[in-house]
Design a protein around this motif. Sequence first.
Motif, PDB file in Angstrom:
ATOM      1  N   LEU A 159       0.838  -1.213   0.000  1.00 40.89           N
ATOM      2  CA  LEU A 159       0.000   0.000   0.000  1.00 40.89           C
ATOM      3  C   LEU A 159       0.871   1.260   0.000  1.00 40.89           C
ATOM      4  CD1 LEU A 159      -2.843  -1.125   2.415  1.00 40.89           C
ATOM      5  CD2 LEU A 159      -3.109  -0.399   0.014  1.00 40.89           C
ATOM      6  N   LYS A 160       1.967   1.166   0.744  1.00 39.44           N
ATOM      7  CA  LYS A 160       2.888   2.301   0.806  1.00 39.44           C
ATOM      8  C   LYS A 160       3.454   2.578  -0.595  1.00 39.44           C
ATOM      9  CE  LYS A 160       7.037   3.047   3.150  1.00 39.44           C
ATOM     10  NZ  LYS A 160       8.000   2.400   4.052  1.00 39.44           N
ATOM     11  N   ARG A 161       3.824   1.496  -1.239  1.00 39.47           N
ATOM     12  CA  ARG A 161       4.406   1.623  -2.562  1.00 39.47           C
ATOM     13  C   ARG A 161       3.366   2.112  -3.577  1.00 39.47           C
ATOM     14  NH1 ARG A 161       8.208   0.724  -6.102  1.00 39.47           N
ATOM     15  NH2 ARG A 161       7.661  -0.552  -7.898  1.00 39.47           N
ATOM     16  N   ALA A 162       2.159   1.622  -3.453  1.00 41.42           N
ATOM     17  CA  ALA A 162       1.082   2.053  -4.358  1.00 41.42           C
ATOM     18  C   ALA A 162       0.898   3.560  -4.240  1.00 41.42           C
ATOM     19  CB  ALA A 162      -0.205   1.319  -4.014  1.00 41.42           C
ATOM     20  N   LYS A 163       0.950   4.040  -3.020  1.00 43.60           N
ATOM     21  CA  LYS A 163       0.806   5.471  -2.753  1.00 43.60           C
ATOM     22  C   LYS A 163       1.938   6.242  -3.457  1.00 43.60           C
ATOM     23  CE  LYS A 163      -1.785   8.316  -0.521  1.00 43.60           C
ATOM     24  NZ  LYS A 163      -3.096   8.380  -1.155  1.00 43.60           N
ATOM     25  N   GLU A 164       3.157   5.732  -3.276  1.00 48.56           N
ATOM     26  CA  GLU A 164       4.320   6.386  -3.899  1.00 48.56           C
ATOM     27  C   GLU A 164       4.171   6.455  -5.426  1.00 48.56           C
ATOM     28  OE1 GLU A 164       7.484   4.636  -0.629  1.00 48.56           O
ATOM     29  OE2 GLU A 164       7.705   4.081  -2.752  1.00 48.56           O
ATOM     30  N   LEU A 165       3.615   5.389  -5.994  1.00 51.39           N
ATOM     31  CA  LEU A 165       3.525   5.308  -7.447  1.00 51.39           C
ATOM     32  C   LEU A 165       2.472   6.259  -8.017  1.00 51.39           C
ATOM     33  CD1 LEU A 165       3.813   1.460  -8.058  1.00 51.39           C
ATOM     34  CD2 LEU A 165       5.552   3.191  -8.470  1.00 51.39           C
ATOM     35  N   GLU A 166       1.552   6.688  -7.169  1.00 54.30           N
ATOM     36  CA  GLU A 166       0.443   7.502  -7.655  1.00 54.30           C
ATOM     37  C   GLU A 166       0.886   8.797  -8.327  1.00 54.30           C
ATOM     38  OE1 GLU A 166      -2.557   8.067  -4.643  1.00 54.30           O
ATOM     39  OE2 GLU A 166      -2.949   5.906  -4.606  1.00 54.30           O
ATOM     40  N   ASP A 167       1.960   9.359  -7.810  1.00 54.00           N
ATOM     41  CA  ASP A 167       2.368  10.663  -8.334  1.00 54.00           C
ATOM     42  C   ASP A 167       3.421  10.564  -9.429  1.00 54.00           C
ATOM     43  OD1 ASP A 167       0.724  11.698  -6.365  1.00 54.00           O
ATOM     44  OD2 ASP A 167       2.349  11.530  -4.889  1.00 54.00           O
ATOM     45  N   LYS A 168       3.773   9.344  -9.771  1.00 48.94           N
ATOM     46  CA  LYS A 168       4.853   9.218 -10.751  1.00 48.94           C
ATOM     47  C   LYS A 168       4.300   8.982 -12.146  1.00 48.94           C
ATOM     48  CE  LYS A 168       8.359   7.777  -7.508  1.00 48.94           C
ATOM     49  NZ  LYS A 168       8.943   6.600  -6.886  1.00 48.94           N
ATOM     50  N   GLU A 169       5.186   9.170 -13.105  1.00 51.23           N
ATOM     51  CA  GLU A 169       4.802   8.968 -14.498  1.00 51.23           C
ATOM     52  C   GLU A 169       4.651   7.476 -14.763  1.00 51.23           C
ATOM     53  OE1 GLU A 169       6.484   9.640 -18.970  1.00 51.23           O
ATOM     54  OE2 GLU A 169       7.749  10.194 -17.261  1.00 51.23           O
ATOM     55  N   ILE A 170       3.600   7.119 -15.483  1.00 53.60           N
ATOM     56  CA  ILE A 170       3.362   5.706 -15.786  1.00 53.60           C
ATOM     57  C   ILE A 170       4.229   5.315 -16.973  1.00 53.60           C
ATOM     58  CG2 ILE A 170       1.625   4.028 -16.511  1.00 53.60           C
ATOM     59  CD1 ILE A 170      -0.433   5.829 -15.021  1.00 53.60           C
ATOM     60  N   THR A 171       5.223   4.483 -16.697  1.00 53.55           N
ATOM     61  CA  THR A 171       6.255   4.230 -17.706  1.00 53.55           C
ATOM     62  C   THR A 171       6.139   2.869 -18.361  1.00 53.55           C
ATOM     63  OG1 THR A 171       7.617   3.574 -15.856  1.00 53.55           O
ATOM     64  CG2 THR A 171       8.005   5.771 -16.751  1.00 53.55           C
ATOM     65  N   SER A 172       5.291   1.993 -17.830  1.00 51.43           N
ATOM     66  CA  SER A 172       5.213   0.661 -18.436  1.00 51.43           C
ATOM     67  C   SER A 172       3.808   0.107 -18.297  1.00 51.43           C
ATOM     68  CB  SER A 172       6.201  -0.286 -17.759  1.00 51.43           C
ATOM     69  OG  SER A 172       5.747  -0.576 -16.451  1.00 51.43           O
ATOM     70  N   LEU A 173       3.577  -0.955 -19.046  1.00 51.36           N
ATOM     71  CA  LEU A 173       2.270  -1.610 -19.038  1.00 51.36           C
ATOM     72  C   LEU A 173       2.009  -2.319 -17.710  1.00 51.36           C
ATOM     73  CD1 LEU A 173       0.108  -1.789 -21.181  1.00 51.36           C
ATOM     74  CD2 LEU A 173       1.094  -3.960 -21.948  1.00 51.36           C
ATOM     75  N   THR A 174       3.091  -2.613 -17.004  1.00 51.20           N
ATOM     76  CA  THR A 174       2.937  -3.335 -15.740  1.00 51.20           C
ATOM     77  C   THR A 174       2.936  -2.374 -14.553  1.00 51.20           C
ATOM     78  OG1 THR A 174       5.321  -3.673 -15.788  1.00 51.20           O
ATOM     79  CG2 THR A 174       3.951  -5.496 -16.529  1.00 51.20           C
ATOM     80  N   TYR A 175       2.921  -1.093 -14.837  1.00 49.00           N
ATOM     81  CA  TYR A 175       2.970  -0.076 -13.788  1.00 49.00           C
ATOM     82  C   TYR A 175       1.768  -0.201 -12.853  1.00 49.00           C
ATOM     83  CZ  TYR A 175       3.908   4.490 -11.690  1.00 49.00           C
ATOM     84  OH  TYR A 175       4.211   5.493 -10.821  1.00 49.00           O
ATOM     85  N   GLY A 176       2.073  -0.322 -11.553  1.00 54.14           N
ATOM     86  CA  GLY A 176       1.002  -0.378 -10.562  1.00 54.14           C
ATOM     87  C   GLY A 176       0.319  -1.723 -10.435  1.00 54.14           C
ATOM     88  N   ILE A 177       0.805  -2.721 -11.170  1.00 55.22           N
ATOM     89  CA  ILE A 177       0.137  -4.027 -11.176  1.00 55.22           C
ATOM     90  C   ILE A 177       0.620  -4.894 -10.009  1.00 55.22           C
ATOM     91  CG2 ILE A 177      -0.218  -6.156 -12.514  1.00 55.22           C
ATOM     92  CD1 ILE A 177      -1.560  -3.683 -13.736  1.00 55.22           C
ATOM     93  N   PRO A 178      -0.289  -5.450  -9.236  1.00 57.18           N
ATOM     94  CA  PRO A 178       0.104  -6.355  -8.144  1.00 57.18           C
ATOM     95  C   PRO A 178       0.712  -7.649  -8.697  1.00 57.18           C
ATOM     96  CG  PRO A 178      -2.163  -5.554  -7.855  1.00 57.18           C
ATOM     97  CD  PRO A 178      -1.745  -5.198  -9.246  1.00 57.18           C
ATOM     98  N   ILE A 179       1.753  -8.114  -8.049  1.00 57.45           N
ATOM     99  CA  ILE A 179       2.412  -9.340  -8.493  1.00 57.45           C
ATOM    100  C   ILE A 179       2.733 -10.204  -7.283  1.00 57.45           C
ATOM    101  CG2 ILE A 179       4.689  -8.183  -8.514  1.00 57.45           C
ATOM    102  CD1 ILE A 179       5.543 -10.103 -10.758  1.00 57.45           C
ATOM    103  N   ALA A 180       2.649 -11.530  -7.483  1.00 55.87           N
ATOM    104  CA  ALA A 180       3.034 -12.485  -6.433  1.00 55.87           C
ATOM    105  C   ALA A 180       4.370 -13.101  -6.822  1.00 55.87           C
ATOM    106  CB  ALA A 180       1.969 -13.569  -6.290  1.00 55.87           C
TER     107      ALA A 180
END
Lengths: 474, 485
Positions: free
Chosen positions: B52-73
């Motif tokens: 969640l912390k990381r998701a928050k950090e990513l919110e303000d950044k430029e979306i640079t890839s298709l996998t940006y913000g995607i949850p992964i196991a």
Amino acid sequence: MTKYIETIGIEVHVELKTNTKIFSSSKNGYGQMANSLTNVIDLGYPGTLPTINMEVINTAIKAAHVLNCKIRKTQHFDRKNYFYPDNPKNYQITEARTPIGYDGYVEIEIDGEKKKIEIEEIHIEEDTCKSAHRGKVSLLDFNRAGVPLIEIVTKPCISTSLEAKLYLEKLRELLFYSDISDCKMEEGSMRADANVSIRKNITDPFGVKCEIKNIGSISNVKLAIECEIKRQSNLLDKGESFKEQTRRFDDKLGDTVLMRVKETGNDYRYFPEPDIPYIVLTDEVINSAIKSLPMLPDERREIYISKGVSLVNANKLIANRDLSDYLNNFIDTDLNFKEATNLLLGDISAYLNREEKNINDTKLTIEKFSDLVNKISDNTLTSKNLKDILDKILEEDKTIDEIIKECGISNITDSNMLNDIVLKIISENPDSVTDYKNGKDRALKYLMGQIMKETKGSANPKLVSDILIQELNK
Amino acid sequence: MSKYLDLDLVEINKLLKKKEITPTDLVLECFDRIEKNKDLNCFITLNKEEALKRAKELEDKEITSLTYGIPIAIKDNIVTKDLRTTAASKMLENFIPIYDADVIKKINDSGMIIVGKANMDEFAMGSSTQTSYFGHTKNPWNKKLVPGGSSGGSAAVVSARITPIALGSDTGGSIRQPSSFCGIVGLKPTYGRVSRYGLIAFASSLDQIGPMTRNVYENAVVLNTICGKSKNDLTSFDTSEDFTRLIGEDISGMKIAIPNFYVNDAIDMEIKNKLNDVVQILKSKNCTVDYVDIDYIDKAVPLYQIIAMGEASSNLARFDGIRYGYSYENPKNIDDLYLKTRRFGFGNEVKRRIMIGSYLLSGENATTYYNKAMAIRNKMRNSFLNVFKKYDLIIGPTATTKAYPLGCDLDDAVKAFMDDILTIPVNMAGLPGMNLPIGFSIDHLPIGMQIIGAPFDEAKIYKLGSFIEKELNLDLTPSGGDNND
């Protein structure tokens, strides 16, 4: 005690002088705070993989070359599996099957005769970590884990403890000189194991082998072998037999002590290290490593002696690598090497020792040194003068001529003036003149001394000596 | 709750770019699904707070890839800095790594969000995720069945649509077989394609990390992210290419080979029939499909056992209770520490394999078994390479069976390996191989096929895979195991 034929083989582990470790980017250093030179690879963390430090390969090529070995072009590493607390992965990465060097030799001189000590192989491996035991606990320092080593194994061709000692001294000189290792036995950067066996007749098979591990100094290697041979001889004399075993040398006890009897050969479950691809050495890599080798001691010795330096001084120079390297700048010049050596080993060494400096940290440029040697050779400068101005020469950017001028050195080279002084001293010391005429050489030295005193050391000694003898013989 | 995680990556990406959703929405939805699927036991460790912390950090950044913000196991044998990594073993129950695997850095750099560490067989040794110290994972298609293994947690996570992407590792089929059992796309890349640095080693000459996804295109996208030479892994290769580049191209004229061994009697009829349906489609699209022989392919399993167990016995030697992980308390001496740490720290399957591996490398056995296995392995690889001189790809089934009931095989060490007779040859030859779902059994369980390429020919695998995927157009969402009891 029966006289037996001795057979000795020596294994030497030498830590290579590289910037970083063999399989990781950790620094390769000695004497640092425990566990400060480690990373996850050295600690054998889950998931880590080795990388290969090419500096290690290059250094090992150099070692193989100076020990006259053939160099293997395609090699791979193997895993030697065994559990031990100082072995972080519980396997050691080593070149068990494809040693980088093989079939070499080191030449020693024994009673004026040359003998080749044959090298079976040189292989590269990683060092283990260092353990220290404090009462009930053992401490581990991983700074040493992954330090590059080469293991140099001789054939069982060493016949006496003296040969073993000479071999190790020669090996140390060679490896130290080639910048391959510090070869400090007291710091563990060179460690020797001796395999010793005896037999009655040359036609007998080799006797039972005992290995003396990790002997702390070259002189102790000689002692340890002597003690071990005595021990084995006593047993055989008494008709007793013994098993293959590992021993250590206790220098306080002055004898070897049993560590363990070797059971059915160790099973290290060797297999090729899958994390490191085969290493293929091109001629280019091999040649460039060899080209980067400095001149070796034997060649230096030969050159110095051919240029009139005494064997004693040549050896002293070689023992001081920096001075020897400095002097080698003049190999292709007609510099007076004898005078240059005297100067380097005498007043300059005294200065460097006193100031704890290296010759390369002084202002003694090549031009200045050559000028200095020439001025001493042709008596422009006396040894007294030199002592007066040497500090300036080594510490200031000025030329020798500038320094001479600045210090007001003007040696009495006027033979008329000298003649007067010589005559004055002769007339003041009639007893010595009589002594001289009675064949007492000491008198001449005394008179010389008086003249030098009179001139405050500024007279050209050669000239004074000539005039004095001439006058005395009148 | 929203259903953004059912959308494909391109659609999610559009929504993110339009700021209609945020990475936090995706992470929250993901954890909601984790909660709902708790009984599957997909995860060993969850990473909710950090995610969640990381998701928050990513919110303000430029979306640079298709996998940006995607949850992964992430399979739990891939080390993650500050996030517990157990390899599903008691030995590493409390192990918190101090460094990130190479793939983890790449995953993070591309903006993916690690939500947890997926369950697996202990040290990746097993084919059903039943040897995990943390309990078995259930198959989302039917909770009484195994998900396959060893990457069973990763396969179940993607199959249950908890995360769109998971990373697995494959030594003898550990990505492809669970992908087959769970109806997802899983690729074992060419040996050397992906850095192994940070993958807890099982068999070093066979291990490879690979992507597990819902479809072929997304698999190629993830491979784009995780591939490449690493200075940390000497066995990795420099490969910069776009693996999606051939997707959608015409497949007519492709030459396909099927090894005769891949249609042998050990394989379920149902599976062979599904494969045949695919062959018919390919032929109708002007592809050549021939049956070929590959030398020693029938010996791949015993060869694999020698090599994998030999290497494993050495790789797992480092777990000794001294520097990290489980350590037996109050040992009598150092040998006692080794003995008890390893006796109590490892599970039975792991101990079994270490013992066999140690035996195989002992004394003369190294020559009799290991060296010989390596030599035959080379011959098998060459035989594969010869086929690729004439054919673009090799196809066959992925597994001999569909997912089987939990509890099976646990005490039949030999049969467990027979699950892998079709996947092991691919690891032995260092080739890339992918599982693609091609249909369902009569009881509606996924069936997969395997597409095998020449070394570094993943793009071609994706080309054929995406074509078949499109032709079949299967609904691969598990309808819920409860209904299939």
